[in-house]
Design an enzyme around this catalytic site. Structure first.
Site, PDB file in Angstrom:
ATOM      1  CG  ASP A   1      -2.078  -0.970   1.078  1.00 11.06           C
ATOM      2  OD1 ASP A   1      -2.225  -1.558  -0.008  1.00 11.06           O
ATOM      3  OD2 ASP A   1      -2.832  -1.133   2.055  1.00 11.06           O
ATOM      4  N   GLY A   2       2.014   1.208   0.679  1.00  8.97           N
ATOM      5  CA  GLY A   2       2.899   2.372   0.711  1.00  8.97           C
ATOM      6  C   GLY A   2       3.380   2.767  -0.670  1.00  8.97           C
TER       7      GLY A   2
ATOM      8  CG  ASN B   1      -4.197   5.586   3.413  1.00 11.56           C
ATOM      9  OD1 ASN B   1      -5.196   5.237   2.780  1.00 11.56           O
ATOM     10  ND2 ASN B   1      -3.244   4.746   3.744  1.00 11.56           N
TER      11      ASN B   1
ATOM     12  CG  ASP C   1       1.001  10.212  22.111  1.00 11.11           C
ATOM     13  OD1 ASP C   1       1.292  10.971  23.055  1.00 11.11           O
ATOM     14  OD2 ASP C   1       1.262   8.991  22.127  1.00 11.11           O
TER      15      ASP C   1
ATOM     16  CB  THR D   1      -8.927   0.082   6.185  1.00 13.53           C
ATOM     17  OG1 THR D   1      -8.490   0.633   4.936  1.00 13.53           O
ATOM     18  CG2 THR D   1     -10.419  -0.192   6.127  1.00 13.53           C
TER      19      THR D   1
ATOM     20  CE1 TYR E   1      -1.177   5.596  14.257  1.00  9.51           C
ATOM     21  CE2 TYR E   1      -0.851   7.744  13.235  1.00  9.51           C
ATOM     22  CZ  TYR E   1      -0.696   6.894  14.317  1.00  9.51           C
ATOM     23  OH  TYR E   1      -0.052   7.335  15.443  1.00  9.51           O
ATOM     24  CB  SER E   2      -8.044   6.221  11.088  1.00  9.56           C
ATOM     25  OG  SER E   2      -9.260   6.444  11.765  1.00  9.56           O
ATOM     26  CG  LEU E   3      -8.924  -0.468  11.616  1.00 10.61           C
ATOM     27  CD1 LEU E   3     -10.402  -0.329  11.968  1.00 10.61           C
ATOM     28  CD2 LEU E   3      -8.755  -1.452  10.451  1.00 10.61           C
ATOM     29  CB  SER E   4      -3.853   0.940  14.152  1.00  9.17           C
ATOM     30  OG  SER E   4      -3.320   2.236  14.016  1.00  9.17           O
TER      31      SER E   4
END
Length: 293
Positions: A74-75, A147, A177, A188, A190-193
């Site tokens: 994905d990156g 994203n 933070d 799906t 960073y927000s999901l984590s």
């Protein structure tokens, strides 16, 4: 059909046979192949001879390239967004990485995927992007994200306070933070984590997700994508980090900026045998509970 191939240098040489397979299949279907100059440098003497042209950074893409393949995770696909920009060229990602929400084609499905693409057996999945703007021009002309845009404290800093204004009205001051401003595509990531919700791409929404909030009553909030969000940050270390997908800048706390929906979209290719739901189930392992069998 003029097909461009984009990728970053790989540390794992085991991907070379799969890259060779991509080129062999494109050549078999009579594609006119163009390789981004970054990938071309890596591929020197690594694959068997397949005729292709090198795509330089100065080349105009709109109206020239019909379709982009990305090789990686994905990156890699996120990086490639800054290459195609607002040209609306369709993109499909072959996943050499791990999870692969965006680059959804598995290495074992390369032949079938290329056959489907060359025979136009696909639909376009239009994805909204975000833009970040300020007087400082933080990311120059690459001020857009597929994203998310993330505000985060520096590794050695204490927590920061992020004051957020929604359409010029005060929303909240987030102690912690940092916060993530996510598109539906990035829901799906960073927000999901960090506990954010999964948002379907067609939901026309933006998600604001706090990162390690100091107040336990602070929760993610879903906003319409017509919203304009403005930010002011306080930090004891006098600076903080802002990321725009994979691009990161260090900002002084005096810098103010705003985030809103971009005025162009990314066209992701979705093969006719897949859907957003199948991607969710496959990547998140939904439905694999033993009680379902």
């Amino acid at each position: 059909m003029k097909i461009a191939v984009y990728g970053r240098p790989f540390n794992d040489p085991s991907v070379i046979p799969y890259i060779q397979q991509v080129f062999d299949n494109l050549a078999h279907h009579g594609a006119e192949i163009y390789v981004h100059h970054q990938l071309n440098e890596y591929l020197r003497d690594k694959i068997s001879t397949v005729k292709y042209s090198v795509l330089e950074s100065t080349d105009s893409l709109k109206g020239f390239i019909d379709l982009f393949f990305t090789l990686g995770g994905d990156g890699t696909l996120l990086d490639m967004v800054t290459v195609i920009r607002d040209s609306c060229i369709p993109v499909i990602g072959i996943n050499f990485g791990r999870l692969g929400f965006l680059a959804s084609i598995n290495k074992s499905d390369i032949s079938a995927a290329i056959h489907a693409v060359m025979n136009k057996e696909f639909t376009l999945d239009c994805r909204e992007l975000l833009t970040i703007d300020s007087k400082l021009k933080i990311f120059g002309d690459d001020n857009f994200a597929l994203n998310d845009v993330t505000i985060h404290k520096r590794d050695d800093a204490a927590m920061i306070i992020t004051h957020v204004f929604l359409n010029d009205e005060f929303l909240n001051s987030y102690w912690g933070d940092g916060i993530i401003i996510s598109s539906s595509t990035g829901s799906t990531a960073y927000s999901l984590s960090c506990g954010g919700p999964i948002i379907f791409p067609q939901s026309n929404s933006i998600v604001v997700t706090p990162v390690s909030p100091h107040n336990l009553n602070v929760r993610p909030i879903v906003l319409p994508d017509s919203s304009k969000l403005c930010f002011e940050v306080e930090s004891r270390s006098a600076n903080y980090l802002v990321s725009c997908d994979s691009r990161v800048a260090v900002l002084d706390e005096t810098v103010k900026f705003h985030v809103q929906k971009a005025d162009f979209q990314l066209n992701l290719i979705r093969l006719n045998n897949e859907s957003y739901l199948t991607t969710l189930r496959n990547k998140l392992l939904w439905g694999l509970d033993a009680r379902n069998y």
